[in-house]
Write a protein that holds these residues in place. Structure first.
Motif, PDB file in Angstrom:
ATOM      1  N   ASN A 191      -1.941  26.401 -25.354  1.00  0.00           N
ATOM      2  CA  ASN A 191      -1.079  25.880 -24.289  1.00  0.00           C
ATOM      3  C   ASN A 191      -1.182  24.370 -24.180  1.00  0.00           C
ATOM      4  O   ASN A 191      -0.193  23.666 -23.910  1.00  0.00           O
ATOM      5  CB  ASN A 191      -1.451  26.532 -22.949  1.00  0.00           C
ATOM      6  N   LEU A 192      -2.408  23.866 -24.350  1.00  0.00           N
ATOM      7  CA  LEU A 192      -2.602  22.416 -24.305  1.00  0.00           C
ATOM      8  C   LEU A 192      -1.812  21.735 -25.411  1.00  0.00           C
ATOM      9  O   LEU A 192      -1.173  20.696 -25.197  1.00  0.00           O
ATOM     10  CB  LEU A 192      -4.088  22.091 -24.431  1.00  0.00           C
ATOM     11  N   GLU A 193      -1.834  22.317 -26.602  1.00  0.00           N
ATOM     12  CA  GLU A 193      -1.071  21.739 -27.708  1.00  0.00           C
ATOM     13  C   GLU A 193       0.425  21.806 -27.428  1.00  0.00           C
ATOM     14  O   GLU A 193       1.178  20.864 -27.754  1.00  0.00           O
ATOM     15  CB  GLU A 193      -1.407  22.488 -28.995  1.00  0.00           C
ATOM     16  N   GLU A 194       0.888  22.901 -26.826  1.00  0.00           N
ATOM     17  CA  GLU A 194       2.310  22.989 -26.453  1.00  0.00           C
ATOM     18  C   GLU A 194       2.674  21.908 -25.448  1.00  0.00           C
ATOM     19  O   GLU A 194       3.728  21.270 -25.539  1.00  0.00           O
ATOM     20  CB  GLU A 194       2.606  24.375 -25.864  1.00  0.00           C
ATOM     21  N   ALA A 195       1.815  21.696 -24.456  1.00  0.00           N
ATOM     22  CA  ALA A 195       2.082  20.658 -23.452  1.00  0.00           C
ATOM     23  C   ALA A 195       2.157  19.285 -24.102  1.00  0.00           C
ATOM     24  O   ALA A 195       3.010  18.460 -23.770  1.00  0.00           O
ATOM     25  CB  ALA A 195       0.994  20.684 -22.375  1.00  0.00           C
ATOM     26  N   ARG A 196       1.232  19.021 -25.036  1.00  0.00           N
ATOM     27  CA  ARG A 196       1.277  17.743 -25.734  1.00  0.00           C
ATOM     28  C   ARG A 196       2.567  17.595 -26.545  1.00  0.00           C
ATOM     29  O   ARG A 196       3.123  16.502 -26.658  1.00  0.00           O
ATOM     30  CB  ARG A 196       0.056  17.621 -26.647  1.00  0.00           C
ATOM     31  N   GLY A 197       3.029  18.717 -27.083  1.00  0.00           N
ATOM     32  CA  GLY A 197       4.299  18.662 -27.800  1.00  0.00           C
ATOM     33  C   GLY A 197       5.446  18.272 -26.897  1.00  0.00           C
ATOM     34  O   GLY A 197       6.306  17.479 -27.277  1.00  0.00           O
TER      35      GLY A 197
END
Length: 410
Positions: free
Chosen positions: A239-245
């Motif tokens: 989820n953190l990586e998605e948010a950064r995306g």
């Protein structure tokens, strides 16, 4: 004459009518003076004064009754003078145009016919005879004036229709632009809603379910609880990586994959390469991660200020300094160029449009922007933004992509 889209030509026609009336009146007045008709000459002067006063001070655009009353007085004065001397009969020709100008066509046409008959009858009364030329003269004048007036009315109606059509087209285009803007914003909201629902919301739901399972198994099956915790940690990382995306997709290109300092350094080097001005970049203090809104605002302010340096200052040297303090971040852009008087620059706040845009960007994230300059003394632009409470303490290393999210989800 009345205002319309081809008003220069109409004004010229109006002055031609006025000039014709006054010239014919002057000729008639001189002629009656030579004939010893001093009362008729005085009446001619009074008629001229009445005509000039009506043209100069008439308010026919707002009061049709005043214009028609003035026309009645002109007609009565003309008939009186025409009975006194045939030299005044030819004033009927310019009066035909006045009739068509002040009266609607169904009223103007009978009025012109009656004036033509009065002119012919007056000439016959003075000469005690009536020839074909005496009939055709006023009649041809009336026909020419009528045809010209009708042609003007047709052109005016066509021009008015075109003006209304253009107004409708402009209004429709403005509504279309607004509708397209609203549709674009709604489409973007729907896109983000779909992305969040399909990624972040689903991931959060999975984490909640995993944590509930951990709580259920914590006392009875420690191994299962540990496995569930590991799965929750992996879901949070995803989820953190998605948010950064999402953040990278919404950030300016210069901020993608780099920190604010690196982006400012590249902007500074690009400005130095495009102009003869020597531009230097420095970072003071310990860099900390900033919210994406702060990064975007500072980057855009730097770009705008350097653009002003290149376009207006004629500076030999310029500098960009990014300073990190305990609770503030400050961006300074200064040059040794020609300078200017900020109070005399256009704009409601005493600055130009570019500076006004910079000030709005700083204000949007809770900061301020100050401009110090004077003719011949260079310019300094300083943007001061407060650090948010959640900013990592000094000494922390900002994420490599410049976004404010922490590296770890736990």
């Amino acid at each position: 004459m009345r205002d319309d889209p081809f008003s220069p030509a109409v004004r010229l026609l109006g002055w031609a009518v006025h000039g014709t009336f006054l010239v014919l009146l002057a000729i008639a007045a001189v002629q009656v003076l030579n004939d010893g008709l001093y009362a008729a000459a005085a009446g001619g002067l009074a008629l001229g004064a009445l005509y000039v006063a009506g043209v100069t001070f008439g308010h026919w655009r707002t009061s049709a009754a005043q214009g028609r009353g003035w026309l009645v007085l002109l007609t009565l004065a003309w008939i009186t003078l025409a009975l006194a001397s045939p030299d005044f009969v030819w004033l009927a020709f310019p009066l035909f145009f006045v009739y068509h100008h002040l009266l609607p066509l169904p009223v103007a046409l009978p009025g012109v016919v009656l004036m033509t008959a009065a002119a012919v009858a007056t000439i016959g009364w003075h000469t005690h005879t009536l020839t074909l030329a005496q009939v055709l003269g006023p009649s041809i004048g009336a026909a020419v004036a009528t045809l010209m007036s009708m042609a003007y009315r047709a052109l005016y109606r066509e021009s008015e229709a075109r003006r209304r059509l253009i107004g409708d087209l402009v209004s429709t285009r403005e509504r279309l632009v607004r509708a397209e803007g609203d549709a674009a914003r709604l489409a973007e909201r729907e896109r983000l809603a779909r992305e969040i629902h399909d990624t972040l919301a689903q991931g959060m739901s999975s984490i909640i379910l995993l944590l509930r399972a951990v709580r259920r198994d914590l006392d009875t099956d420690r191994a299962a609880a540990d496995a569930r915790l590991l799965e929750a940690e992996e879901a949070a990382a995803e989820n953190l990586e998605e948010a950064r995306g999402f953040v990278r997709a919404l950030a300016p290109p210069a901020l993608r994959g780099s920190s604010l300092a690196d982006a400012l350094r590249r902007v500074t080097e690009s400005a130095a390469a495009r102009t003869p001005t020597r531009v230097r970049f420095e970072v003071s203090g310990t860099p900390v991660a900033l919210p994406i809104g702060h990064d975007v605002a500072l980057l855009r302010i730097a770009q705008g200020a350097l653009g002003n340096v290149a376009r207006h200052s004629g500076a030999g040297n310029a500098g960009v300094t990014l300073t990190f303090l305990d609770d503030l971040v400050v961006l300074d852009v200064y040059d040794d160029g020609c300078g200017f008087d900020p109070r005399g620059a256009p704009g409601s706040d005493g600055t130009g449009f570019g500076l006004r845009a910079m000030r709005e960007r700083a204000r949007a994230v809770g900061g301020t922007l100050t401009v110090e300059s004077a003719p011949g003394e260079g310019t300094a632009v300083a943007a001061t933004l407060p650090l948010p409470d959640e900013t990592p303490p000094p000494g922390g290393t900002p994420p490599p992509d410049g976004d404010p999210l922490p590296e770890e989800a736990t």
